[in-house]
Design an enzyme around this catalytic site. Structure first.
Site, PDB file in Angstrom:
ATOM      1  N   GLY A 116       0.820  -1.217   0.000  1.00 43.42           N
ATOM      2  CA  GLY A 116       0.000   0.000   0.000  1.00 43.42           C
ATOM      3  C   GLY A 116       0.846   1.255   0.000  1.00 43.42           C
ATOM      4  O   GLY A 116       0.633   2.157   0.804  1.00 43.42           O
ATOM      5  N   SER A 168       1.368   3.461  -2.639  1.00 43.23           N
ATOM      6  CA  SER A 168       1.110   4.437  -3.708  1.00 43.23           C
ATOM      7  C   SER A 168       0.731   5.797  -3.136  1.00 43.23           C
ATOM      8  O   SER A 168       0.715   6.790  -3.851  1.00 43.23           O
ATOM      9  CB  SER A 168       0.010   3.919  -4.642  1.00 43.23           C
ATOM     10  OG  SER A 168      -1.137   3.569  -3.897  1.00 43.23           O
ATOM     11  N   ARG A 169       0.380   5.832  -1.860  1.00 45.97           N
ATOM     12  CA  ARG A 169       0.115   7.127  -1.216  1.00 45.97           C
ATOM     13  C   ARG A 169       0.207   6.967   0.313  1.00 45.97           C
ATOM     14  O   ARG A 169       0.430   5.877   0.814  1.00 45.97           O
ATOM     15  CB  ARG A 169      -1.267   7.655  -1.617  1.00 45.97           C
ATOM     16  CG  ARG A 169      -2.394   6.813  -1.082  1.00 45.97           C
ATOM     17  CD  ARG A 169      -3.730   7.474  -1.382  1.00 45.97           C
ATOM     18  NE  ARG A 169      -4.831   6.625  -0.983  1.00 45.97           N
ATOM     19  CZ  ARG A 169      -6.093   6.860  -1.288  1.00 45.97           C
ATOM     20  NH1 ARG A 169      -6.409   7.888  -2.027  1.00 45.97           N
ATOM     21  NH2 ARG A 169      -7.039   6.057  -0.862  1.00 45.97           N
ATOM     22  N   VAL A 199      -3.394  -7.183  -1.390  1.00 41.41           N
ATOM     23  CA  VAL A 199      -2.755  -8.046  -0.387  1.00 41.41           C
ATOM     24  C   VAL A 199      -3.745  -8.971   0.324  1.00 41.41           C
ATOM     25  O   VAL A 199      -3.345  -9.960   0.937  1.00 41.41           O
ATOM     26  CB  VAL A 199      -1.954  -7.234   0.668  1.00 41.41           C
ATOM     27  CG1 VAL A 199      -0.803  -6.485   0.028  1.00 41.41           C
ATOM     28  CG2 VAL A 199      -2.859  -6.296   1.461  1.00 41.41           C
ATOM     29  N   ASN A 216       1.948  -2.317   5.445  1.00 41.95           N
ATOM     30  CA  ASN A 216       1.329  -1.000   5.686  1.00 41.95           C
ATOM     31  C   ASN A 216      -0.113  -0.908   5.179  1.00 41.95           C
ATOM     32  O   ASN A 216      -0.904  -0.129   5.718  1.00 41.95           O
ATOM     33  CB  ASN A 216       2.192   0.073   4.996  1.00 41.95           C
ATOM     34  CG  ASN A 216       1.487   1.396   4.883  1.00 41.95           C
ATOM     35  OD1 ASN A 216       1.425   2.172   5.831  1.00 41.95           O
ATOM     36  ND2 ASN A 216       0.900   1.676   3.709  1.00 41.95           N
ATOM     37  N   SER A 241      -2.115   0.149  15.286  1.00 40.22           N
ATOM     38  CA  SER A 241      -2.723   1.451  15.582  1.00 40.22           C
ATOM     39  C   SER A 241      -2.934   1.530  17.089  1.00 40.22           C
ATOM     40  O   SER A 241      -3.117   0.492  17.746  1.00 40.22           O
ATOM     41  CB  SER A 241      -4.078   1.562  14.880  1.00 40.22           C
ATOM     42  OG  SER A 241      -4.802   2.666  15.406  1.00 40.22           O
ATOM     43  N   TYR A 267     -11.952  -2.328  12.751  1.00 41.32           N
ATOM     44  CA  TYR A 267     -10.582  -1.822  12.575  1.00 41.32           C
ATOM     45  C   TYR A 267      -9.729  -2.105  13.825  1.00 41.32           C
ATOM     46  O   TYR A 267      -8.598  -2.593  13.718  1.00 41.32           O
ATOM     47  CB  TYR A 267     -10.663  -0.318  12.284  1.00 41.32           C
ATOM     48  CG  TYR A 267      -9.340   0.356  12.007  1.00 41.32           C
ATOM     49  CD1 TYR A 267      -8.746   0.270  10.750  1.00 41.32           C
ATOM     50  CD2 TYR A 267      -8.693   1.099  12.992  1.00 41.32           C
ATOM     51  CE1 TYR A 267      -7.540   0.910  10.485  1.00 41.32           C
ATOM     52  CE2 TYR A 267      -7.495   1.742  12.743  1.00 41.32           C
ATOM     53  CZ  TYR A 267      -6.918   1.647  11.491  1.00 41.32           C
ATOM     54  OH  TYR A 267      -5.723   2.274  11.235  1.00 41.32           O
ATOM     55  N   ALA A 316     -10.182  -4.379  16.118  1.00 34.81           N
ATOM     56  CA  ALA A 316      -9.939  -5.828  16.242  1.00 34.81           C
ATOM     57  C   ALA A 316      -8.849  -6.267  15.264  1.00 34.81           C
ATOM     58  O   ALA A 316      -7.970  -7.071  15.613  1.00 34.81           O
ATOM     59  CB  ALA A 316     -11.232  -6.599  15.984  1.00 34.81           C
ATOM     60  N   LYS A 368      -6.377  -4.473  14.142  1.00 31.75           N
ATOM     61  CA  LYS A 368      -5.072  -3.971  14.581  1.00 31.75           C
ATOM     62  C   LYS A 368      -4.596  -4.690  15.848  1.00 31.75           C
ATOM     63  O   LYS A 368      -3.389  -4.890  16.033  1.00 31.75           O
ATOM     64  CB  LYS A 368      -5.132  -2.460  14.791  1.00 31.75           C
ATOM     65  CG  LYS A 368      -5.392  -1.673  13.489  1.00 31.75           C
ATOM     66  CD  LYS A 368      -4.336  -1.930  12.432  1.00 31.75           C
ATOM     67  CE  LYS A 368      -4.477  -1.028  11.222  1.00 31.75           C
ATOM     68  NZ  LYS A 368      -3.439  -1.284  10.204  1.00 31.75           N
ATOM     69  N   ILE A 384      -2.760  10.390  12.454  1.00 33.13           N
ATOM     70  CA  ILE A 384      -1.780  10.866  11.465  1.00 33.13           C
ATOM     71  C   ILE A 384      -2.533  11.507  10.297  1.00 33.13           C
ATOM     72  O   ILE A 384      -3.535  10.949   9.814  1.00 33.13           O
ATOM     73  CB  ILE A 384      -0.926   9.686  10.934  1.00 33.13           C
ATOM     74  CG1 ILE A 384      -0.305   8.871  12.089  1.00 33.13           C
ATOM     75  CG2 ILE A 384       0.142  10.186   9.958  1.00 33.13           C
ATOM     76  CD1 ILE A 384       0.632   9.608  13.008  1.00 33.13           C
TER      77      ILE A 384
HETATM   78  P1  NAP Z   1      -4.150   5.674   3.329  1.00 26.67           P
HETATM   79  O1  NAP Z   1      -3.669   7.037   2.978  1.00 26.67           O
HETATM   80  O2  NAP Z   1      -5.572   5.317   3.089  1.00 26.67           O
HETATM   81  O3  NAP Z   1      -3.187   4.627   2.608  1.00 26.67           O
HETATM   82  C1  NAP Z   1      -3.403   3.248   2.680  1.00 26.67           C
HETATM   83  C2  NAP Z   1      -2.726   2.590   1.503  1.00 26.67           C
HETATM   84  O4  NAP Z   1      -3.029   1.185   1.499  1.00 26.67           O
HETATM   85  C3  NAP Z   1      -3.220   3.152   0.174  1.00 26.67           C
HETATM   86  O5  NAP Z   1      -2.154   3.279  -0.726  1.00 26.67           O
HETATM   87  C4  NAP Z   1      -4.193   2.076  -0.268  1.00 26.67           C
HETATM   88  O6  NAP Z   1      -4.439   2.049  -1.663  1.00 26.67           O
HETATM   89  C5  NAP Z   1      -3.467   0.842   0.194  1.00 26.67           C
HETATM   90  N1  NAP Z   1      -4.344  -0.318   0.208  1.00 26.67           N
HETATM   91  C6  NAP Z   1      -5.633  -0.385   0.639  1.00 26.67           C
HETATM   92  N2  NAP Z   1      -6.112  -1.626   0.452  1.00 26.67           N
HETATM   93  C7  NAP Z   1      -5.118  -2.363  -0.098  1.00 26.67           C
HETATM   94  C8  NAP Z   1      -4.995  -3.696  -0.524  1.00 26.67           C
HETATM   95  N3  NAP Z   1      -6.026  -4.546  -0.414  1.00 26.67           N
HETATM   96  N4  NAP Z   1      -3.820  -4.117  -1.063  1.00 26.67           N
HETATM   97  C9  NAP Z   1      -2.781  -3.265  -1.195  1.00 26.67           C
HETATM   98  N5  NAP Z   1      -2.837  -1.982  -0.813  1.00 26.67           N
HETATM   99  C10 NAP Z   1      -3.981  -1.529  -0.269  1.00 26.67           C
HETATM  100  O7  NAP Z   1      -3.870   5.361   4.873  1.00 26.67           O
HETATM  101  P2  NAP Z   1      -2.633   5.742   5.820  1.00 26.67           P
HETATM  102  O8  NAP Z   1      -3.127   6.722   6.808  1.00 26.67           O
HETATM  103  O9  NAP Z   1      -1.427   6.050   5.037  1.00 26.67           O
HETATM  104  O10 NAP Z   1      -2.461   4.338   6.603  1.00 26.67           O
HETATM  105  C11 NAP Z   1      -1.362   3.464   6.426  1.00 26.67           C
HETATM  106  C12 NAP Z   1      -1.378   2.428   7.524  1.00 26.67           C
HETATM  107  O11 NAP Z   1      -1.272   3.075   8.792  1.00 26.67           O
HETATM  108  C13 NAP Z   1      -2.676   1.616   7.582  1.00 26.67           C
HETATM  109  O12 NAP Z   1      -2.395   0.281   7.936  1.00 26.67           O
HETATM  110  C14 NAP Z   1      -3.448   2.295   8.687  1.00 26.67           C
HETATM  111  O13 NAP Z   1      -4.383   1.434   9.277  1.00 26.67           O
HETATM  112  C15 NAP Z   1      -2.321   2.666   9.631  1.00 26.67           C
HETATM  113  N6  NAP Z   1      -2.683   3.739  10.552  1.00 26.67           N
HETATM  114  C16 NAP Z   1      -3.005   4.994  10.107  1.00 26.67           C
HETATM  115  C17 NAP Z   1      -3.370   5.977  11.014  1.00 26.67           C
HETATM  116  C18 NAP Z   1      -3.728   7.373  10.605  1.00 26.67           C
HETATM  117  O14 NAP Z   1      -4.097   8.167  11.485  1.00 26.67           O
HETATM  118  N7  NAP Z   1      -3.650   7.738   9.345  1.00 26.67           N
HETATM  119  C19 NAP Z   1      -3.403   5.670  12.383  1.00 26.67           C
HETATM  120  C20 NAP Z   1      -3.081   4.382  12.802  1.00 26.67           C
HETATM  121  C21 NAP Z   1      -2.712   3.433  11.883  1.00 26.67           C
HETATM  122  P3  NAP Z   1      -5.678   2.951  -2.231  1.00 26.67           P
HETATM  123  O15 NAP Z   1      -5.133   4.322  -2.243  1.00 26.67           O
HETATM  124  O16 NAP Z   1      -5.976   2.400  -3.556  1.00 26.67           O
HETATM  125  O17 NAP Z   1      -6.817   2.767  -1.273  1.00 26.67           O
END
Ligand code: NAP
Length: 249
Positions: A12, A14-15, A66, A92, A144, A157, A159, A161, A190
């Site tokens: 994941g 790409s962003r 994934v 990720n 998380s 979510y 559960a 994590k 974040i």
């Molecule tokens: P995000 O901006 O939504 O990025 C998530 C990435 O995962 C995106 O590139 C998404 O692709 C990709 N993805 C989603 N489903 C996928 C799949 N089935 N196979 C491969 N890639 C997939 O979220 P983020 O905030 O960067 O989060 C990254 C990680 O940190 C996650 O595990 C999230 O749970 C964890 N996290 C984030 C926060 C927060 O506050 N942001 C807090 C705690 C934990 P698409 O763009 O196509 O959807």
């Protein structure tokens, strides 16, 4: 920290945190596999690959959901075909499908479990044999703080994590004798696509619960991942490390 000669795969990427981490790991010297889930994300993945190449590092991009066991296996195989080794796996990829329990649909539960927990199992299982043969490897899983403390509206979510945390500790115990470490990173709030659409009152309440009085940046998380991926973190294993401005302590 120096990751020259190392190969890192970030799911994941790409962003969001994944993309920022991929670039940070490349800045630290690693060659990178950028993973994205669907064709629609291809352009974003290309942008990340271009930034890594500009840094003088090698990078490939691989489309794979994934949550799909076979596609996750192919993701690892393609990475190995290109680079011959994988030193760092950052699990990720993650999604949210928030709702209160009474309104949560079965498909919301399944989708979150499939990506956030089964996705981690799929990729880790696929890479484990290679790392065991290498007698080295760093597995870093995105958990998380809500996997530790729970959160109303995020039973699925949270559960998933909490599951990632249990999984990380178990594989740390299983794989350590082969020189592999596994750790979990637990971000708080974040700034990313995942959090940008939350209602203002929810954001306000979150902010009030953070002693540092700011939301985290993607760099805040990427910095920790980079450290855990480095030689300097060789003795850190089976841990859950929060990056949350003191939200949970
Ligand atoms: P995000 O901006 O939504 O990025 C998530 C990435 O995962 C995106 O590139 C998404 O692709 C990709 N993805 C989603 N489903 C996928 C799949 N089935 N196979 C491969 N890639 C997939 O979220 P983020 O905030 O960067 O989060 C990254 C990680 O940190 C996650 O595990 C999230 O749970 C964890 N996290 C984030 C926060 C927060 O506050 N942001 C807090 C705690 C934990 P698409 O763009 O196509 O959807």
């Amino acid at each position: 920290m120096n990751l020259e000669g190392k190969v890192a795969l970030i799911t994941g990427s790409s962003r969001g945190i994944g993309a920022t981490t991929a670039i940070k790991l490349a800045q630290t010297g690693a060659d990178i596999v950028v993973n994205y889930p669907f064709e629609a994300e291809r352009e974003n993945a290309e942008t990340v690959v271009a930034k890594i190449t500009e840094l003088g590092r090698r990078a490939i991009m691989v489309e794979a959901n994934v949550a799909d066991f076979t596609r996750a296996k192919e993701l690892i195989e393609k990475s190995l075909e290109e680079f011959g080794r994988i030193d760092i796996l950052v699990n990720n990829a993650g999604i949210t499908r928030d709702n209160l329990l009474l309104r949560m649909k079965e498909e919301d539960w399944d989708a979150v479990m499939d990506v956030n927990l089964k996705g981690v199992f799929n990729c880790t299982k696929a890479v484990a044999r290679t790392m065991m043969k290498q007698r080295s490897g760093k597995i870093i899983n995105l958990a998380s703080v809500v996997g530790i403390m729970g959160n109303a509206g995020q039973a699925n979510y949270s559960a998933s994590k909490a599951g990632v945390i249990g999984f990380t500790k178990s594989i740390a115990r299983e794989l350590s004798s082969r020189g592999i470490t596994a750790n979990a990173v637990a971000p708080g709030f974040i700034e990313s696509h995942m959090t940008e659409n939350l209602p203002e009152d929810v954001k306000e309440a979150m902010l009030n619960s953070i002693p540092l009085q700011r939301f985290g940046t993607q760099e805040d998380v990427a910095n920790l991942i980079c450290f855990l991926a480095s030689k300097e973190a060789d003795y850190i294993n089976g841990q859950v490390i929060n990056v949350d401005g003191g939200m949970v302590m």
